[in-house]
Each structure stands twice: as structure tokens, then as C-alpha cells.
Design a protein around this motif. Sequence first.
Motif, PDB file in Angstrom:
ATOM      1  N   CYS A  80      28.603  25.324  33.114  1.00 40.70           N
ATOM      2  CA  CYS A  80      29.920  25.918  32.945  1.00 40.70           C
ATOM      3  C   CYS A  80      30.285  26.627  34.247  1.00 40.70           C
ATOM      4  O   CYS A  80      29.499  27.433  34.750  1.00 40.70           O
ATOM      5  CB  CYS A  80      29.899  26.907  31.781  1.00 40.70           C
ATOM      6  N   VAL A 100      37.943  29.434  33.029  1.00 40.32           N
ATOM      7  CA  VAL A 100      36.740  28.624  32.840  1.00 40.32           C
ATOM      8  C   VAL A 100      37.158  27.243  33.337  1.00 40.32           C
ATOM      9  O   VAL A 100      37.970  26.569  32.710  1.00 40.32           O
ATOM     10  CB  VAL A 100      36.294  28.583  31.367  1.00 40.32           C
ATOM     11  N   LEU A 103      33.361  23.048  31.219  1.00 44.99           N
ATOM     12  CA  LEU A 103      32.179  23.203  30.389  1.00 44.99           C
ATOM     13  C   LEU A 103      31.727  21.805  30.007  1.00 44.99           C
ATOM     14  O   LEU A 103      32.497  21.058  29.392  1.00 44.99           O
ATOM     15  CB  LEU A 103      32.502  24.004  29.127  1.00 44.99           C
ATOM     16  N   PHE A 119      29.340  28.718  26.771  1.00 40.23           N
ATOM     17  CA  PHE A 119      30.718  29.164  26.971  1.00 40.23           C
ATOM     18  C   PHE A 119      30.823  30.674  26.761  1.00 40.23           C
ATOM     19  O   PHE A 119      31.450  31.376  27.558  1.00 40.23           O
ATOM     20  CB  PHE A 119      31.640  28.410  26.013  1.00 40.23           C
TER      21      PHE A 119
END
Length: 182
Positions: A80, A100, A103, A119
Motif C-alpha cells: 500500500c 492512498v 492497495l 489499508f
Amino acid sequence: MARSYTRPMIRSAVPADAQAIGGVKVRAWRNAYADFMSHDYLHGLDPMSEAGEWAEYLTEIPDEQRLWIAQEDDVVVGFCRTGPSDEEQDRDLGSRAAEVYGLYIEPDRIGTGLGRRLFAHAVDDLEERGHRPLCVYAYVPNTVAIRFYQRAGFRPDGTTRASEDGGVELVEARLVKPDSTR
């Protein structure tokens, strides 16, 4: 019979992880994007080429970015990547917003809780470093990913961006975790 996995260790990636990360990325993309990216494109992805790009990235990783890996019994099974959100695209989120960026986990680990744990680790790290709100982009056809992020507390806010991955034009939807400190 259900397969049993060792609880993964989550740690910062190092350049020596690049080959494993490249392999995970290729397998994850082929699995997750098969319904809307070209078969030829996905099967043309080269784990060694990916490994080279990840090795270069990891030797020069910007200070505000992180690349987390999940490792089971010395095997990288997911990663990630996080960092500041795009100043231009996400300016409406403010100067401390973060994203983010991606992932990815081994396809055979889907549904084991690995993705959720990795996550959550990445999100916690961003919040501990004072980043708020947080966002993630997902390809609109990838309803599995969108549901995953929604279960993690992220909500679509109507913002999209165009992307040309996999030999096709795609739209990515932005999902935002509200800033609970405001």
C-alpha cells in the motif's frame, strides 16, 4: 478446505522488496482489472520491469510518501502506497490532505482480511502524521474496490479524474474519509 495464513507483518518497504512488489502488482492488476482493461495489456505487464521501477522509487522515495508491505513468512503478499494528495486535483480538500495511491494484495489473499489490515495501517499512519482529510481513487468499473473503501469509511464525493491505464480511457472516482477533527 479453508487455507490458513500466518498473520502478516506490516513494515516499510526497502529496495530489496522491489522484485516481490513487482510480482504482486502484476498478479493483482491481472486479477482486479481483467473485466475492463485489455487482456493483451495486462498479460504484457512484466514483473521484472515493474521491479526495476519499484527499486528506483524506493531508493528515492519522497519524505512524505510511504510504501507499506504485508509480509507472511518472509513472502511479500501485499503493498500500500500513500502520500500527499495531488495539489491541483484535490485542492478542495486542503493543504494537509493525503491519498492512498494504491492497495494491492495477492489474489489468493482476497477475503482473508489482509487488505483491510494493510489499508487500516496505512490510513492510521497518515492520520497520525496529521493528514486530513484522506482520499483514494478507484476505477469506476472496479465496484469491488469501491465497496471495500466504503466499508473502510470512505465516501464518493462526486470528484472524478480521467486515466489512461491498460490501453483504455477510464474514469476514477474519488472517495474521501471525512476529516473528523473539523
